[in-house]
Design a protein around this motif. Structure first.
Motif, PDB file in Angstrom:
ATOM      1  N   PRO A 115     -19.956   6.380  63.960  1.00  0.00           N
ATOM      2  CA  PRO A 115     -19.023   7.084  63.071  1.00  0.00           C
ATOM      3  C   PRO A 115     -17.625   7.144  63.676  1.00  0.00           C
ATOM      4  O   PRO A 115     -17.455   7.283  64.891  1.00  0.00           O
ATOM      5  CB  PRO A 115     -19.648   8.481  62.947  1.00  0.00           C
ATOM      6  CG  PRO A 115     -20.473   8.634  64.172  1.00  0.00           C
ATOM      7  CD  PRO A 115     -20.975   7.278  64.508  1.00  0.00           C
ATOM      8  N   THR A 116     -16.626   7.051  62.823  1.00  0.00           N
ATOM      9  CA  THR A 116     -15.239   7.148  63.262  1.00  0.00           C
ATOM     10  C   THR A 116     -14.869   8.604  63.512  1.00  0.00           C
ATOM     11  O   THR A 116     -15.632   9.541  63.255  1.00  0.00           O
ATOM     12  CB  THR A 116     -14.315   6.534  62.203  1.00  0.00           C
ATOM     13  OG1 THR A 116     -14.488   7.254  60.963  1.00  0.00           O
ATOM     14  CG2 THR A 116     -14.673   5.066  61.960  1.00  0.00           C
ATOM     15  N   ALA A 117     -13.628   8.802  64.008  1.00  0.00           N
ATOM     16  CA  ALA A 117     -13.160  10.161  64.300  1.00  0.00           C
ATOM     17  C   ALA A 117     -13.026  10.988  63.022  1.00  0.00           C
ATOM     18  O   ALA A 117     -13.333  12.184  62.990  1.00  0.00           O
ATOM     19  CB  ALA A 117     -11.812  10.098  65.022  1.00  0.00           C
ATOM     20  N   ARG A 118     -12.602  10.340  61.938  1.00  0.00           N
ATOM     21  CA  ARG A 118     -12.465  11.057  60.664  1.00  0.00           C
ATOM     22  C   ARG A 118     -13.832  11.487  60.129  1.00  0.00           C
ATOM     23  O   ARG A 118     -13.986  12.592  59.611  1.00  0.00           O
ATOM     24  CB  ARG A 118     -11.759  10.156  59.651  1.00  0.00           C
ATOM     25  CG  ARG A 118     -11.433  10.844  58.347  1.00  0.00           C
ATOM     26  CD  ARG A 118     -10.599   9.944  57.477  1.00  0.00           C
ATOM     27  NE  ARG A 118     -10.244  10.597  56.216  1.00  0.00           N
ATOM     28  CZ  ARG A 118      -9.519  10.037  55.257  1.00  0.00           C
ATOM     29  NH1 ARG A 118      -9.052   8.788  55.429  1.00  0.00           N
ATOM     30  NH2 ARG A 118      -9.248  10.693  54.157  1.00  0.00           N
ATOM     31  N   GLU A 119     -14.845  10.578  60.248  1.00  0.00           N
ATOM     32  CA  GLU A 119     -16.184  10.938  59.790  1.00  0.00           C
ATOM     33  C   GLU A 119     -16.776  12.059  60.628  1.00  0.00           C
ATOM     34  O   GLU A 119     -17.453  12.959  60.094  1.00  0.00           O
ATOM     35  CB  GLU A 119     -17.086   9.707  59.850  1.00  0.00           C
ATOM     36  CG  GLU A 119     -16.730   8.639  58.841  1.00  0.00           C
ATOM     37  CD  GLU A 119     -17.604   7.424  58.971  1.00  0.00           C
ATOM     38  OE1 GLU A 119     -17.497   6.529  58.113  1.00  0.00           O
ATOM     39  OE2 GLU A 119     -18.412   7.370  59.929  1.00  0.00           O
ATOM     40  N   GLN A 120     -16.519  12.041  61.942  1.00  0.00           N
ATOM     41  CA  GLN A 120     -16.997  13.130  62.790  1.00  0.00           C
ATOM     42  C   GLN A 120     -16.355  14.461  62.413  1.00  0.00           C
ATOM     43  O   GLN A 120     -17.017  15.494  62.362  1.00  0.00           O
ATOM     44  CB  GLN A 120     -16.720  12.796  64.250  1.00  0.00           C
ATOM     45  CG  GLN A 120     -17.550  11.641  64.797  1.00  0.00           C
ATOM     46  CD  GLN A 120     -17.232  11.342  66.240  1.00  0.00           C
ATOM     47  OE1 GLN A 120     -16.336  11.955  66.817  1.00  0.00           O
ATOM     48  NE2 GLN A 120     -17.953  10.380  66.824  1.00  0.00           N
ATOM     49  N   GLN A 121     -15.023  14.462  62.128  1.00  0.00           N
ATOM     50  CA  GLN A 121     -14.336  15.692  61.732  1.00  0.00           C
ATOM     51  C   GLN A 121     -14.871  16.208  60.398  1.00  0.00           C
ATOM     52  O   GLN A 121     -15.076  17.417  60.209  1.00  0.00           O
ATOM     53  CB  GLN A 121     -12.819  15.419  61.629  1.00  0.00           C
ATOM     54  CG  GLN A 121     -11.987  16.639  61.279  1.00  0.00           C
ATOM     55  CD  GLN A 121     -12.025  17.685  62.378  1.00  0.00           C
ATOM     56  OE1 GLN A 121     -12.267  17.357  63.536  1.00  0.00           O
ATOM     57  NE2 GLN A 121     -11.795  18.945  62.010  1.00  0.00           N
ATOM     58  N   LYS A 122     -15.136  15.292  59.456  1.00  0.00           N
ATOM     59  CA  LYS A 122     -15.664  15.699  58.162  1.00  0.00           C
ATOM     60  C   LYS A 122     -17.062  16.301  58.301  1.00  0.00           C
ATOM     61  O   LYS A 122     -17.385  17.320  57.678  1.00  0.00           O
ATOM     62  CB  LYS A 122     -15.703  14.478  57.227  1.00  0.00           C
ATOM     63  CG  LYS A 122     -16.118  14.805  55.808  1.00  0.00           C
ATOM     64  CD  LYS A 122     -16.064  13.561  54.950  1.00  0.00           C
ATOM     65  CE  LYS A 122     -16.486  13.895  53.511  1.00  0.00           C
ATOM     66  NZ  LYS A 122     -16.460  12.685  52.657  1.00  0.00           N
ATOM     67  N   ARG A 123     -17.908  15.664  59.128  1.00  0.00           N
ATOM     68  CA  ARG A 123     -19.245  16.200  59.345  1.00  0.00           C
ATOM     69  C   ARG A 123     -19.183  17.571  60.029  1.00  0.00           C
ATOM     70  O   ARG A 123     -19.953  18.479  59.708  1.00  0.00           O
ATOM     71  CB  ARG A 123     -20.051  15.210  60.196  1.00  0.00           C
ATOM     72  CG  ARG A 123     -21.522  15.559  60.359  1.00  0.00           C
ATOM     73  CD  ARG A 123     -22.212  14.544  61.233  1.00  0.00           C
ATOM     74  NE  ARG A 123     -22.099  13.204  60.676  1.00  0.00           N
ATOM     75  CZ  ARG A 123     -22.511  12.112  61.313  1.00  0.00           C
ATOM     76  NH1 ARG A 123     -23.043  12.216  62.528  1.00  0.00           N
ATOM     77  NH2 ARG A 123     -22.383  10.928  60.750  1.00  0.00           N
ATOM     78  N   TYR A 124     -18.234  17.760  60.949  1.00  0.00           N
ATOM     79  CA  TYR A 124     -18.107  19.040  61.652  1.00  0.00           C
ATOM     80  C   TYR A 124     -17.673  20.148  60.691  1.00  0.00           C
ATOM     81  O   TYR A 124     -18.192  21.264  60.727  1.00  0.00           O
ATOM     82  CB  TYR A 124     -17.098  18.884  62.786  1.00  0.00           C
ATOM     83  CG  TYR A 124     -16.804  20.182  63.514  1.00  0.00           C
ATOM     84  CD1 TYR A 124     -17.699  20.685  64.441  1.00  0.00           C
ATOM     85  CD2 TYR A 124     -15.625  20.890  63.260  1.00  0.00           C
ATOM     86  CE1 TYR A 124     -17.435  21.881  65.110  1.00  0.00           C
ATOM     87  CE2 TYR A 124     -15.363  22.077  63.913  1.00  0.00           C
ATOM     88  CZ  TYR A 124     -16.273  22.576  64.843  1.00  0.00           C
ATOM     89  OH  TYR A 124     -16.008  23.761  65.485  1.00  0.00           O
ATOM     90  N   THR A 125     -16.736  19.811  59.796  1.00  0.00           N
ATOM     91  CA  THR A 125     -16.273  20.826  58.837  1.00  0.00           C
ATOM     92  C   THR A 125     -17.368  21.201  57.847  1.00  0.00           C
ATOM     93  O   THR A 125     -17.498  22.358  57.453  1.00  0.00           O
ATOM     94  CB  THR A 125     -15.048  20.308  58.076  1.00  0.00           C
ATOM     95  OG1 THR A 125     -15.358  19.045  57.491  1.00  0.00           O
ATOM     96  CG2 THR A 125     -13.868  20.149  59.009  1.00  0.00           C
ATOM     97  N   GLN A 126     -18.192  20.211  57.432  1.00  0.00           N
ATOM     98  CA  GLN A 126     -19.267  20.530  56.498  1.00  0.00           C
ATOM     99  C   GLN A 126     -20.339  21.400  57.139  1.00  0.00           C
ATOM    100  O   GLN A 126     -20.898  22.292  56.500  1.00  0.00           O
ATOM    101  CB  GLN A 126     -19.895  19.225  55.979  1.00  0.00           C
ATOM    102  CG  GLN A 126     -18.989  18.437  55.048  1.00  0.00           C
ATOM    103  CD  GLN A 126     -19.622  17.139  54.605  1.00  0.00           C
ATOM    104  OE1 GLN A 126     -20.698  16.793  55.072  1.00  0.00           O
ATOM    105  NE2 GLN A 126     -18.941  16.423  53.709  1.00  0.00           N
TER     106      GLN A 126
END
Length: 427
Positions: free
Chosen positions: A324-335
């Protein structure tokens, strides 16, 4: 100038002819290397090439389903004490290929095919990869026996030679005799370095030219569902149930619409394909939609696998390989941390109050005897319902009043018109 142009043209023509002469042998050698050798194929087909055409057809088709041949031979051997009618009724319940069912009345042929598994697999692979080549070699062996005077019409078979094609038919369509012969004698001088396959036979009658004949086998009309179209060298089968015996030569029955070219059904195979079939005929392997085979580079692992299972494995490997990219990791963390973050923000704004969800959980319960008040939207809904019921109850009375008023007005109009007619008559 003209001589130079002519010389250039001649040089180009010579080069093109040399290229063609060099490429043609390479292409023919490639085709010959991919095919079964002539000596090997003649040795395999020697014990069956002089059988009637219908029997040869069933043997060639059934060789592509080796497990069904073995299963049919064991089933026939265990039910040998039953009558022919009982066997026919039980045979209809089997899911074998029609060619395998057609060979059940010939126990000797089934036993020879099932006992010699190398022969069965080699012939089946040759039929799948080079059907026309197999039938061409059958005609070559028949012609060799014909030229040596060992193939002729007799009381058991009828042999016809026309347009360089030798057709062997039963003398009576309802009865089939299977011959047994020694290939080293019947075909004359065997010119191949590979010795022909010799099948041991259980025979009752001997004829000259080295032919032995077994007992008669009575067959039904459905036995003639398949045959060979010799001009094009391919097997034909009927897509309809055959209810009549052939009354004319088989060569005249191929052009009817009920016959079409035979195609191998990989769903009935239930066994792995050889390396030769995987390389030469990948379309045959991928014919059935519910199975998938490995590539031709790994022939030892060419086993059937369900498509669903294979797709799950590919999806799992794809997910494992994906980073996963950095953006996908940030999105998963926020969810994942969204409820906790909302609770922290609420406590920051109202430090003396708890989170609204937490407050609802600790809300004191009302006493059992006290009836809780209805919400506002439920109260409004109840009022609208009562209003509709009252209006619906009053509606019939209003309709009766309106109908009375219409009747009064109608009677007034009628009386007025009557008076006017009377005055008109007096004047």
């Amino acid at each position: 100038m003209h001589k130079r142009i002519l010389s250039l043209i001649l040089i180009s023509l010579l080069e093109s002819t040399q290229v063609q002469a060099m490429s043609a042998p390479e292409s023919t050698e490639l085709v010959q290397s991919q095919r079964v050798s002539e000596a090997e194929l003649d040795a395999l087909l020697a014990p069956i090439a002089l059988y009637p055409d219908s029997v040869v057809t069933h043997i060639l088709i059934a060789s592509t389903y080796p497990l069904q041949v073995i299963d049919a031979q064991r089933w026939q051997q265990s039910n040998d004490n039953l009558s022919d009618d009982t066997l026919a009724e039980l045979l209809e319940t089997k899911t074998w290929d029609p060619s395998v069912k057609a060979l059940v009345p010939f126990p000797d042929i089934l036993s020879r095919m099932s006992q010699d598994l190398n022969w069965l697999e080699s012939v089946g692979d040759a039929v799948l990869t080079d059907e026309d080549w197999v039938l061409d070699r059958v005609q070559a062996l028949r012609l060799q026996a014909w030229q040596h005077g060992n193939l002729e019409t007799n009381d058991y078979q009828r042999v016809s030679y026309e347009d360089r094609v030798i057709v062997i038919e039963p003398r009576q369509p309802r009865v089939v005799y299977v011959p047994y012969y020694d290939p080293m004698i019947t075909y004359g001088h065997w010119h191949h370095p590979i010795a022909p396959v010799i099948w041991p036979g259980y025979v009752n009658v001997r004829l000259h030219h080295g032919f032995y004949w077994g007992s008669r086998v009575t067959i039904g009309a459905g036995f003639y569902f398949g045959h060979i179209f010799w001009p094009d060298r391919h097997i034909v089968v009927s897509h309809r149930t055959v209810h009549h015996y052939p009354s004319v030569s088989y060569r005249k029955r191929y052009n009817v619409r009920e016959y079409h070219r035979w195609q191998h059904n990989s769903a009935n195979r239930h066994a792995r394909y050889s390396h030769r079939v995987v390389e030469r005929k990948p379309s045959v392997i991928k014919q059935h939609k519910t199975v998938r085979y490995h590539s031709a580079q790994a022939p030892d692992r060419s086993l059937v696998r369900p498509v669903v299972h294979q797709q799950r494995i590919e999806k799992k490997l794809k997910l494992q390989a994906h980073k996963p990219t950095a953006r996908e990791q940030q999105k998963r963390y926020t969810q994942v941390n969204k409820p906790q973050r909302q609770a922290a923000e609420h406590r920051a704004v109202n430090p003396q109050r708890t989170h609204p969800n937490v407050a609802q959980q600790h809300k004191p319960t009302q006493p059992v005897h006290s009836k809780p008040a209805k919400p506002q939207y439920k109260q409004e809904k109840h009022e609208r319902k009562v209003k509709r019921e009252t209006t619906a109850h009053r509606q019939p009375s209003q309709q009766r009043q309106a109908s009375k008023q219409r009747q009064v007005k109608q009677s007034q109009r009628q009386s007025a018109s009557h008076i006017n007619r009377q005055h008109s008559k007096q004047h």
